[in-house]
Write a protein that holds these residues in place. Structure first.
Motif, short mmCIF file in Angstrom:
data_model
loop_
_atom_site.label_atom_id
_atom_site.label_comp_id
_atom_site.label_asym_id
_atom_site.label_seq_id
_atom_site.Cartn_x
_atom_site.Cartn_y
_atom_site.Cartn_z
N THR A 75 -18.53 1.89 74.21
CA THR A 75 -17.42 2.64 74.80
C THR A 75 -17.58 2.66 76.32
O THR A 75 -18.60 2.19 76.85
CB THR A 75 -17.48 4.10 74.32
OG1 THR A 75 -18.71 4.66 74.81
CG2 THR A 75 -17.46 4.21 72.80
N ASN A 90 -13.45 9.31 64.82
CA ASN A 90 -13.36 9.59 66.26
C ASN A 90 -13.58 8.34 67.10
O ASN A 90 -13.10 8.26 68.23
CB ASN A 90 -14.34 10.70 66.67
CG ASN A 90 -15.77 10.35 66.38
OD1 ASN A 90 -16.05 9.57 65.48
ND2 ASN A 90 -16.69 10.91 67.14
N LEU A 91 -14.28 7.36 66.54
CA LEU A 91 -14.51 6.12 67.29
C LEU A 91 -13.63 4.99 66.77
O LEU A 91 -13.24 4.11 67.53
CB LEU A 91 -15.99 5.74 67.22
CG LEU A 91 -16.83 6.61 68.16
CD1 LEU A 91 -18.15 6.98 67.56
CD2 LEU A 91 -17.04 5.90 69.50
N HIS A 143 -22.47 2.74 70.27
CA HIS A 143 -21.03 2.51 70.25
C HIS A 143 -20.63 1.97 71.63
O HIS A 143 -20.98 2.57 72.65
CB HIS A 143 -20.28 3.82 69.96
CG HIS A 143 -20.65 4.40 68.63
ND1 HIS A 143 -20.34 3.78 67.44
CD2 HIS A 143 -21.30 5.55 68.30
CE1 HIS A 143 -20.79 4.51 66.44
NE2 HIS A 143 -21.39 5.58 66.93
N PHE A 145 -26.28 10.90 77.38
CA PHE A 145 -26.78 9.65 77.97
C PHE A 145 -27.72 9.91 79.14
O PHE A 145 -28.54 9.05 79.47
CB PHE A 145 -25.61 8.73 78.32
CG PHE A 145 -24.99 8.08 77.09
CD1 PHE A 145 -25.57 8.23 75.83
CD2 PHE A 145 -23.85 7.32 77.19
CE1 PHE A 145 -25.01 7.63 74.70
CE2 PHE A 145 -23.28 6.71 76.07
CZ PHE A 145 -23.86 6.86 74.82
N GLU A 191 -18.32 5.20 78.07
CA GLU A 191 -19.49 6.02 78.41
C GLU A 191 -20.77 5.22 78.25
O GLU A 191 -21.69 5.30 79.09
CB GLU A 191 -19.54 7.28 77.52
CG GLU A 191 -18.40 8.25 77.73
CD GLU A 191 -17.06 7.78 77.18
OE1 GLU A 191 -17.06 6.97 76.22
OE2 GLU A 191 -16.02 8.22 77.71
N THR A 192 -20.82 4.41 77.19
CA THR A 192 -21.99 3.56 77.01
C THR A 192 -22.07 2.55 78.15
O THR A 192 -23.16 2.20 78.62
CB THR A 192 -21.92 2.83 75.64
OG1 THR A 192 -21.89 3.85 74.63
CG2 THR A 192 -23.10 1.91 75.40
N ILE A 236 -20.66 13.39 76.73
CA ILE A 236 -21.62 12.29 76.57
C ILE A 236 -22.49 12.17 77.82
O ILE A 236 -23.60 11.62 77.79
CB ILE A 236 -20.87 10.96 76.32
CG1 ILE A 236 -20.18 11.00 74.97
CG2 ILE A 236 -21.78 9.77 76.40
CD1 ILE A 236 -21.03 10.61 73.81
N GLU A 265 -11.36 7.30 71.00
CA GLU A 265 -12.32 6.68 71.92
C GLU A 265 -13.70 7.31 71.89
O GLU A 265 -14.49 7.13 72.82
CB GLU A 265 -11.77 6.76 73.34
CG GLU A 265 -10.53 5.92 73.54
CD GLU A 265 -9.82 6.24 74.84
OE1 GLU A 265 -10.40 6.00 75.90
OE2 GLU A 265 -8.69 6.76 74.78
N GLY A 266 -13.98 8.08 70.84
CA GLY A 266 -15.28 8.75 70.78
C GLY A 266 -15.25 10.02 71.61
O GLY A 266 -14.21 10.44 72.12
N HIS A 267 -16.42 10.61 71.77
CA HIS A 267 -16.49 11.88 72.50
C HIS A 267 -16.07 11.69 73.95
O HIS A 267 -16.36 10.66 74.56
CB HIS A 267 -17.93 12.41 72.52
CG HIS A 267 -18.56 12.56 71.18
ND1 HIS A 267 -17.88 12.43 70.01
CD2 HIS A 267 -19.83 12.85 70.84
CE1 HIS A 267 -18.71 12.61 69.01
NE2 HIS A 267 -19.90 12.88 69.48
#
Ligand code: ADE
Length: 416
Positions: free
Chosen positions: A51, A338-339, A49, A354, A53-54, A350, A343-345
Motif C-alpha cells: 500500500t 479493508n484491503l 500489504h 510502521f 503506507e508500506t 499505520i 485501501e487498508g488502514h
C-alpha cells in the motif's frame, strides 16, 4: 523485479506523497535514518500489504541504507500504482501484483528471499514459514525479524513453542502503539470503508454481526455502531463476550445471529466461524465479509456448494444464488475486506505501526542486543517514544509527574 505499468507511476507518486503527509513519526525516523544510515549493508526481505503506507516504510528503510525487497502478504491487497512508483522512481525491488495467483504469490516470496535477508519483515508469517521450510539454507544469515499482525504472531509463537523457530522475532503487533490504534481504529474505519466501497449500502439501521471481539472486532463494532447499525457480537471467549455486552452490544451465538444479520463481518483469525449451517439460516440479501488475515473464516467451498449460480455484481461484490432462491453476497472473495475492497488502514494510524517496524529493524542490530530464537515484545522505550512523537505531531501536550507525585507513587507508607 517485475515489469511495471509506467503509466501508473505518477498516480502512485501523488498517492505516496499524500499518505506520507499523515505519517509524521515515520517521516522523522526517515530523516534520522538518512543521516545516520543505521541499516547500511543490511538486506531486508519484506512481505507486507503493498500500500502507500508500506511504500513510505520502504523509503524509510532504504534511507537507512538497507537493501530492501518487498512482496505482498495477500494476493488482493496490492496497489499496482504503488508498485510502479516504488520500482521506477524509488528503486525498490517489488514483486507483487493485485490479483496474483497463489503460485505467483509464493514465487514472489521466493524472489524476495533471494536477497539473502539479514532481517525479515512479515505480515501473517507466510515469508517466515517459507524460509523455514523451503529455504533453510538462508536461515543462518538471518539476524532477526518482525511480525506485523495478530495471526502472524500466533503462528510464530506456535513455531517457537515447537522448537522450530530459528531466529528471534519482534512482535510489532503486540506494541501498545500498534494494536491499540491500528487494530482498533484502523481496522474499524477501513473495514467499513471496504464494505461501503463494494456495496454502497446504508449502514444506519442495519443489523451488523461482528464475529470476534479482539481489538479489531472492537473497532469494527464501534465504527458500525457509530454509523447507526444495531451491532451483534459473537465470541467464544467469555471475558471478551462480557466486555462486548457491557460496551452496549447484543451478544449471542452465531447460530442465533445467523437469521438476524444484514451484514456479517468475521475477524476471529479462526477457520469456518461461519459455516454452511449458518449460511443456510441467513436472510435473503445478507452481505458477508471478512477482516481477519486469511480467507478461511467462512466455509467458502460450502458456500459454493449451496449455490447454483455465482456472478460479480460490482467490483469486489459477488452474488451467490442459492438453490432455495435466496441470494447471499460475498465481498472481496472472503479476503481482508479493508484491503481487498478499500485501501487498508489510514496512514495516520499505520504511521505508528510502521514506526515500530523501522525502529525494531534498527534495534536488532544494537551492539548490546542478544536475542534467542523466540518471539519478543517491542522494547518499552520504543513503544513510548512512538506515542510521545505521535502526540507531539498532533500538537497535544500532556502533564509530567511532579517530584512529589513521583515519590508518592514509589512509596508505600502513606495510606488512609
Ligand atoms: N494493514 C492494514 N492496513 C494497511 C495499510 N494501509 N498498509 C499496510 N498494511 C496494512
Amino acid at each position: 523485479m517485475k515489469s511495471v505499468n509506467s503509466s501508473l507511476v505518477s498516480v502512485g507518486r501523488n498517492r505516496l506523497e499524500w499518505a506520507a503527509k499523515s505519517m509524521p513519526v515515520l517521516n522523522s525516523i526517515q530523516q534520522r535514518f538518512e543521516k545516520e544510515k543505521p541499516l547500511s549493508g543490511i538486506n531486508i526481505a519484506a512481505c507486507l500489504h503493498v500500500t502507500t503506507e508500506t511504500g513510505v516504510l520502504m523509503q524509510t528503510l532504504k534511507a537507512g541504507g538497507a537493501d530492501v525487497r518487498l512482496c505482498a502478504s495477500n494476493p488482493l491487497s496490492t496497489q499496482d500504482d504503488v508498485v510502479a512508483t516504488l520500482v521506477e522512481d524509488d528503486g525498490v525491488n517489488v514483486y507483487a501484483e493485485k490479483g496474483e495467483s497463489r503460485e505467483q504469490f509464493y514465487q514472489h516470496i521466493h524472489q524476495v528471499l533471494d536477497v539473502e535477508p539479514h532481517v525479515t519483515m512479515d505480515d501473517g508469517a507466510d515469508l517466515v514459514k517459507t524460509l523455514h521450510t523451503e529455504r533453510k539454507d538462508l536461515l543462518s544469515n538471518v539476524r532477526g525479524g518482525t511480525e506485523e499482525t495478530t495471526t502472524g504472531v500466533i503462528r510464530l509463537k506456535a513455531m517457537a513453542e515447537k522448537g522450530v523457530l530459528e531466529y528471534p522475532i519482534i512482535a510489532v503487533n503486540d506494541a501498545d502503539t500498534k494494536h491499540l490504534f491500528d487494530n482498533r481504529y484502523g481496522t474499524g474505519q477501513s473495514t467499513i470503508d471496504g464494505i461501503i466501497r463494494s456495496t454502497n449500502r446504508l449502514i444506519a439501521g442495519s443489523v451488523f454481526v461482528v464475529c470476534g471481539y479482539g481489538w479489531c472486532g472492537k473497532g469494527i463494532a464501534k465504527t458500525a455502531s457509530g454509523m447507526g447499525a444495531r451491532v451483534i457480537v459473537t465470541e467464544v471467549e467469555p471475558i471478551r463476550a462480557l466486555e462486548a455486552l457491557m460496551d452496549g452490544y447484543q451478544v449471542m451465538s452465531i447460530a442465533e445471529a445467523s437469521p438476524l444479520g444484514d451484514f456479517f463481518c468475521t475477524v476471529t483469525g479462526d477457520i469456518h466461524v461461519i459455516d454452511v449451517s449458518h449460511m443456510e439460516q441467513m436472510k435473503d440479501g445478507a452481505i458477508l465479509c471478512n477482516a481477519g488475515h486469511f480467507n478461511v473464516e467462512y466455509n467458502l467451498s460450502g458456500l459454493d456448494s449451496l449455490a447454483d449460480e455465482k456472478k460479480e455484481i460490482r467490483d469486489g461484490l459477488e452474488e451467490f444464488r442459492l438453490k432455495d432462491g435466496r441470494k447471499l453476497y460475498l465481498l472481496g472473495e472472503g479476503r481482508l475486506v479493508n484491503l481487498a475492497a478499500a485501501e487498508g488502514h489510514p496512514s495516520g494510524v499505520i504511521d505508528m505501526s510502521f514506526a515500530n517496524q523501522a525502529l525494531c529493524a534498527e534495534y536488532l542490530f544494537g551492539s548490546s542486543v542478544k536475542l534467542q530464537p523466540r518471539v519478543y515484545k517491542v522494547p518499552e522505550n520504543i513503544d513510548r517514544l512512538i506515542a510521545s512523537a505521535k502526540l507531539e505531531s498532533l500538537n497535544v501536550n500532556i502533564d509530567t509527574l511532579t517530584p512529589e507525585q513521583h515519590s508518592y507513587l514509589n512509596s508505600w507508607e502513606a495510606g488512609t
